[in-house]
Design a protein around this motif. Structure first.
Motif, PDB file in Angstrom:
ATOM      1  N   VAL A 281       5.959  69.361  -4.079  1.00  0.00           N
ATOM      2  CA  VAL A 281       5.191  70.066  -3.055  1.00  0.00           C
ATOM      3  C   VAL A 281       6.021  70.142  -1.782  1.00  0.00           C
ATOM      4  CG1 VAL A 281       3.090  70.058  -1.650  1.00  0.00           C
ATOM      5  CG2 VAL A 281       3.008  69.328  -4.048  1.00  0.00           C
ATOM      6  N   GLY A 282       6.178  71.375  -1.263  1.00  0.00           N
ATOM      7  CA  GLY A 282       6.999  71.579  -0.087  1.00  0.00           C
ATOM      8  C   GLY A 282       6.191  71.911   1.149  1.00  0.00           C
ATOM      9  N   ILE A 283       6.800  72.645   2.075  1.00  0.00           N
ATOM     10  CA  ILE A 283       6.166  72.986   3.342  1.00  0.00           C
ATOM     11  C   ILE A 283       4.897  73.798   3.097  1.00  0.00           C
ATOM     12  CG2 ILE A 283       7.557  75.078   3.634  1.00  0.00           C
ATOM     13  CD1 ILE A 283       7.567  74.453   6.666  1.00  0.00           C
ATOM     14  N   ASP A 284       3.860  73.519   3.867  1.00  0.00           N
ATOM     15  CA  ASP A 284       2.549  74.178   3.757  1.00  0.00           C
ATOM     16  C   ASP A 284       1.887  73.956   2.401  1.00  0.00           C
ATOM     17  OD1 ASP A 284       2.772  75.181   6.362  1.00  0.00           O
ATOM     18  OD2 ASP A 284       3.839  76.974   5.674  1.00  0.00           O
ATOM     19  N   GLY A 285       2.326  72.926   1.681  1.00  0.00           N
ATOM     20  CA  GLY A 285       1.716  72.611   0.397  1.00  0.00           C
ATOM     21  C   GLY A 285       2.133  73.510  -0.743  1.00  0.00           C
TER      22      GLY A 285
ATOM     23  N   PRO B  31       2.940  67.386  -7.416  1.00  0.00           N
ATOM     24  CA  PRO B  31       1.575  67.880  -7.180  1.00  0.00           C
ATOM     25  C   PRO B  31       0.498  66.927  -7.679  1.00  0.00           C
ATOM     26  CG  PRO B  31       2.966  69.629  -8.059  1.00  0.00           C
ATOM     27  CD  PRO B  31       3.773  68.371  -8.131  1.00  0.00           C
ATOM     28  N   GLU B  32       0.757  66.254  -8.807  1.00  0.00           N
ATOM     29  CA  GLU B  32      -0.239  65.324  -9.350  1.00  0.00           C
ATOM     30  C   GLU B  32      -0.513  64.187  -8.368  1.00  0.00           C
ATOM     31  OE1 GLU B  32       2.509  66.582 -12.819  1.00  0.00           O
ATOM     32  OE2 GLU B  32       2.634  66.224 -10.673  1.00  0.00           O
ATOM     33  N   PHE B  33       0.555  63.681  -7.743  1.00  0.00           N
ATOM     34  CA  PHE B  33       0.402  62.585  -6.790  1.00  0.00           C
ATOM     35  C   PHE B  33      -0.215  63.066  -5.479  1.00  0.00           C
ATOM     36  CE2 PHE B  33       4.379  60.655  -8.943  1.00  0.00           C
ATOM     37  CZ  PHE B  33       3.591  60.160  -9.969  1.00  0.00           C
ATOM     38  N   VAL B  34       0.207  64.263  -5.028  1.00  0.00           N
ATOM     39  CA  VAL B  34      -0.284  64.795  -3.761  1.00  0.00           C
ATOM     40  C   VAL B  34      -1.797  64.978  -3.806  1.00  0.00           C
ATOM     41  CG1 VAL B  34      -0.270  66.812  -2.237  1.00  0.00           C
ATOM     42  CG2 VAL B  34       1.883  65.878  -3.099  1.00  0.00           C
ATOM     43  N   LYS B  35      -2.306  65.488  -4.907  1.00  0.00           N
ATOM     44  CA  LYS B  35      -3.746  65.712  -5.042  1.00  0.00           C
ATOM     45  C   LYS B  35      -4.510  64.396  -4.917  1.00  0.00           C
ATOM     46  CE  LYS B  35      -7.156  67.889  -8.102  1.00  0.00           C
ATOM     47  NZ  LYS B  35      -8.076  66.758  -8.135  1.00  0.00           N
ATOM     48  N   THR B  36      -4.031  63.372  -5.627  1.00  0.00           N
ATOM     49  CA  THR B  36      -4.696  62.066  -5.600  1.00  0.00           C
ATOM     50  C   THR B  36      -4.570  61.401  -4.238  1.00  0.00           C
ATOM     51  OG1 THR B  36      -4.227  61.772  -7.952  1.00  0.00           O
ATOM     52  CG2 THR B  36      -4.802  59.809  -6.697  1.00  0.00           C
ATOM     53  N   LEU B  37      -3.349  61.428  -3.665  1.00  0.00           N
ATOM     54  CA  LEU B  37      -3.109  60.747  -2.396  1.00  0.00           C
ATOM     55  C   LEU B  37      -3.837  61.433  -1.236  1.00  0.00           C
ATOM     56  CD1 LEU B  37       0.693  60.006  -2.865  1.00  0.00           C
ATOM     57  CD2 LEU B  37      -1.187  58.365  -3.003  1.00  0.00           C
TER      58      LEU B  37
END
Length: 463
Positions: A315-319, A386-392
């Motif tokens: 996941v980069g800038i602005d998601g 993305p999997e981690f970003v969603k959870t975190l």
């Protein structure tokens, strides 16, 4: 503490650095008068003496820095200190040998180099011992008085107790709940809030740090106003936390601070500057690192089955998602039975050559192409999957705000915090990332790049 490169650095370290520069220069100037066969004035003023000495001084200071002698200024072992100084001086001789092949006049004459190095080595050792014993505690150290019993004050006290080299000392704590002092290492309980003025007069702190627990303690507003107008420095606990820890305190971070504060969030001028320098540095990096990337690719290819490059969505800038490139350091089937998981210490999925390239961070070199494509920056928060970003994002407040800037190959969190695979580690790294976004500047980027190179040279890489 003084602020350099957008980083708070202990006054003692700055004074030690300046004094050792003068000491080393003085040693080689004295050696020129003692050992130079010709006229020392002509050598130093009209000849190559200034350039010779400058190169040697830089090489010695770089050696001291690489041995962590400016991050840990306390003398814990005289034998180890002597060994480190001898290694640094020996490295300076090796660098002089390399310099002589490039441009012989730049090499310091041997009859100056030998006595000068002996004087410098003895001088550094003697000064370090004196500095450790008499100077550190007397050079511009802050003396903090902690008022209240908040958890943030406890973390400030614990951090300073574990890092005495910062030159900041806690003189004690004042709270209406004496039991709160037990969570503040090194902070002696000095009294209750109604004795605030008397304690301040007795201890004379340089800063009063206030951190009240919600619904448990009253804020001594009148006393604090009186103290402020008598010239005492008063700070909120999160401000002190940021200054001494180099992190933004998310425990007491309110949305209104992010919305109304002019400090948070990247500045447009810095974004434009970083974008231009990223392309320049990445282009130079690709050219310089091309032989290393070729050797790394061959090593990966010859030692394990599977592709050389590992492509992974991050996941980069602005998601926005992008494909990140790395040299493959794990088995091809590393996540076949587990799905997306964080790497662990001594991870069995890492190949033998993968462990080496992760230690020296060569596995990250293909990300220079991500920088050239505009997907990443040289410096910034590390991109997550993305999997981690969603959870975190669901578990940690303000986690999405780290996507306000381009992710980086290296970052403030990477040079300050160990590799972590727990929620607490992720929160700590987020605090470092928010500090970087808040203080984003070319000087801070330079500081981070310099420390990253040091980590690569000393094999302080990822797990």
């Amino acid at each position: 503490m003084v602020r350099l490169f957008r980083v708070f650095i202990p006054v003692s370290v700055v004074i030690l650095l300046i004094s050792e520069v003068l000491l080393i220069v003085g040693a080689y100037v004295a050696a020129a008068f003692l050992g130079y066969e010709g006229d020392p004035y002509e050598y130093l003023i009209l000849g190559t003496g200034v350039v010779n000495i400058a190169l040697v001084v830089i090489s010695i200071l770089l050696g001291l820095y690489l041995h962590d002698l400016y991050s840990d200024v306390y003398v814990k072992s005289h034998l180890v200190l002597v060994q480190q100084i001898c290694f640094v001086i020996g490295s300076a001789f090796l660098i002089q040998g390399a310099v002589s092949y490039l441009d012989r006049p730049l090499r310091m004459p041997l009859h100056v180099m030998l006595p000068g190095s002996a004087l410098a080595g003895l001088g550094i050792y003697g000064w370090r011992v004196v500095f450790d014993r008499f100077a550190i505690q007397r050079l511009g150290g802050d003396r903090l008085l902690l008022v209240g019993g908040s958890a943030v004050l406890g973390e400030v006290a614990a951090h300073l107790y574990a890092h005495p080299e910062k030159g900041v000392r806690v003189v004690g704590s004042i709270t209406d709940e004496p039991g709160d002092g037990e969570s503040m290492p090194g902070a002696k309980f000095l009294g209750r809030l109604d004795a605030l003025s008397e304690v301040v007069n007795a201890t004379q702190p340089t800063r009063i740090v206030v951190g009240m627990q919600e619904r448990r303690s009253r804020m001594p507003v009148s006393e604090l106003l009186d103290l402020r107008y008598r010239g005492h420095m008063i700070e909120e606990a999160p401000t002190t936390y940021e200054r001494v820890c180099g992190r933004v305190c998310t425990k007491e971070l309110r949305p209104s601070q992010l919305i109304y504060s002019g400090e948070f969030g990247p500045r447009r001028r810095m974004i434009v500057y970083q974008k231009m320098t990223n392309v320049l540095l990445a282009g130079i990096g690709v050219v310089v690192a091309a032989p290393l990337m070729l050797l790394t690719a061959l090593a990966v290819r010859l030692t394990s089955a599977g592709p050389v490059l590992y492509r992974q969505v991050r996941v980069g800038i602005d998601g926005l998602p992008f494909t990140l490139y790395k040299f493959r350091s794990m088995r091809v089937d590393a996540e076949a039975g587990t799905g997306a998981v964080w790497a662990q210490k001594n991870d069995p999925r890492v190949t033998p050559i993968g462990g080496l390239i992760r230690k020296i961070r060569f596995d990250e070199l293909p990300q220079l192409f991500n920088v050239l494509k505009g997907e990443m920056s040289i410096v910034g928060p590390r991109p997550e999957r993305p999997e981690f970003v969603k959870t975190l994002s669901e578990k940690i407040p303000y986690y999405r705000q780290r996507h306000a800037v381009r992710p980086g190959i290296t970052g403030w969190a990477q040079i300050n915090y160990k590799y972590g695979d727990t929620l607490e580690d992720t929160i700590a790294k987020l605090e470092y990332d928010l500090y970087y976004i808040k203080h984003m500047s070319w000087s801070l980027d330079t500081y981070i790049i310099f420390h990253t190179v040091k980590a690569m040279l000393l094999f302080r890489g990822a797990q």
